[in-house]
Enzyme design. Structure first.
Site, PDB file in Angstrom:
ATOM      1  N   GLU A 288       0.843  -1.202  -0.063  1.00 53.83           N
ATOM      2  CA  GLU A 288       0.070  -0.108  -0.124  1.00 53.83           C
ATOM      3  C   GLU A 288       0.804   1.171  -0.099  1.00 53.83           C
ATOM      4  O   GLU A 288       1.883   1.284   0.414  1.00 53.83           O
ATOM      5  CB  GLU A 288      -0.993  -0.099   1.115  1.00 53.83           C
TER       6      GLU A 288
ATOM      7  N   GLU B 216       4.719  -0.292   1.481  1.00 53.44           N
ATOM      8  CA  GLU B 216       4.747  -0.675  -0.137  1.00 53.44           C
ATOM      9  C   GLU B 216       5.309  -2.036  -0.374  1.00 53.44           C
ATOM     10  O   GLU B 216       5.761  -2.285  -1.179  1.00 53.44           O
ATOM     11  CB  GLU B 216       5.669   0.597  -0.663  1.00 53.44           C
TER      12      GLU B 216
END
Length: 346
Positions: free
Chosen positions: A171, A314
């Site tokens: 994310e 991420e």
């Protein structure tokens, strides 16, 4: 959203027993490879094979912005979300380096960045230009929630078409630790102070302010949130909804999932509340430095593979854990048995 409630198959226990039997026959003392043995057994069971492998890995990064950012809960401005998506496209982020190192397929999905990214070579499934501020109103209407969930399902569908052996989601979104902490507090019935951390680097004063904002929002919506889907709708982010749906979809299709850090673990917690049968399909990569992650992992009864004080997000922590999975598979598949090596057993 009925597809989210489709049944999740149970892992094939015949392959589990076969993997356990093989581990007992390999030229080593019993359990001497510790958690690597259990990891190979789990992968063999989930993949329904005698020779587990994670050569073909799919990584999906979902990016979105949060209206709660306007209350000053992040150390970075909201514009960083779009800037980091551009960095992903140009190959300059940590996950780019790690995906390249491990030869994993990497895709970026815009599910709600508060900037136009139409010119970028990414997956465009923008639900809206960021969620609403959940301090004052629900983060998203139900229609937007459905679209964000669909983005997660679609990512797994692309992974399945390419016969991926492992699914990793990540994310990117300024203020998404606030959203994740709020969801976790609601699900675990905890005070915001217990689960609110530094996020992108807040100092102690910033953390207190962030916790206060989250607690106000929890108090406001407490009586309205009665289901996991409502928790997503009132407190969530588009990327967190996509993560949750991706995990459920992967499990429905018997695709093992490697879960990243705090935000991804909150999405996993949500997924288990929607369908508890998902639990065996989730492997937890690491325990991050973010306050509250250890609590989430404990609630999930999860034992992470690593603890490196990371808090980048991420999918970077999950990507760092890939060599462990590959080592576990290589040892399981390639070591000689006592009979093959003509080594005496105990």
């Amino acid at each position: 959203m009925d597809w989210l409630k489709h049944p999740i198959p149970k892992p094939d226990q015949n392959y589990q027993q076969a993997a356990i039997k093989r581990q007992q026959q390999l030229t080593k003392p019993s359990r001497s490879l510790g958690d690597l043995e259990q990891l190979s057994i789990k992968l063999a069971t989930l993949q329904a094979t005698n020779t587990p492998s994670v050569d073909n890995i799919w990584i999906s990064i979902f990016a979105a912005d949060h209206g709660i950012a306007e209350t000053g809960v992040s150390a970075f401005p909201q514009t960083v979300t779009a800037e980091m998506v551009k960095n992903f496209v140009h190959g300059g982020a940590a996950i780019n380096v790690l995906a390249k190192q491990h030869q994993a397929h990497l895709e970026i999905i815009d599910v709600g960045v508060a900037s136009s990214l139409i010119d970028l070579d990414i997956i465009h499934q923008k639900v809206a230009f960021g969620t609403a501020n959940f301090l004052t109103q629900p983060a998203m209407p139900e229609k937007q929630l459905a679209l964000a969930l669909q983005a997660g399902k679609d990512a797994v569908s692309r992974a399945l078409v390419k016969h991926s052996q492992l699914f990793i989601a990540g994310e990117m979104g300024i203020a998404n630790t606030s959203s994740a902490a709020a969801i976790a507090c609601h699900l675990l019935e905890m005070n915001a102070r217990q689960l609110t951390g530094a996020g992108t680097g807040l100092d102690s004063s910033g953390i207190r302010h962030k916790a206060s904002i989250i607690q106000q929002a929890l108090d406001k919506h407490k009586k309205t949130i009665t289901t996991p889907f409502a928790a997503l709708q009132y407190l969530g982010g588009f990327e967190i909804a996509a993560l949750t749906a991706a995990y459920l979809t992967a499990a429905q299709h018997q695709l093992p999932v490697l879960v990243d850090g705090f935000i991804c673990s909150v999405a996993a917690l949500l997924a288990t509340r929607i369908n508890a049968d998902i639990k065996p399909w989730l492997i937890y990569a690491h325990q991050s430095q973010e306050q509250g992650h250890s609590v989430i992992l404990k609630a999930l009864d999860a034992k992470p593979l690593l603890s490196l004080n990371m808090r980048l997000g991420e999918a970077s922590g999950a990507a760092v854990a890939i060599p462990l999975l590959r080592s576990a598979c290589a040892l399981h598949n390639q070591m000689a048995t006592f009979a093959q090596a003509q080594v005496s057993e105990s």
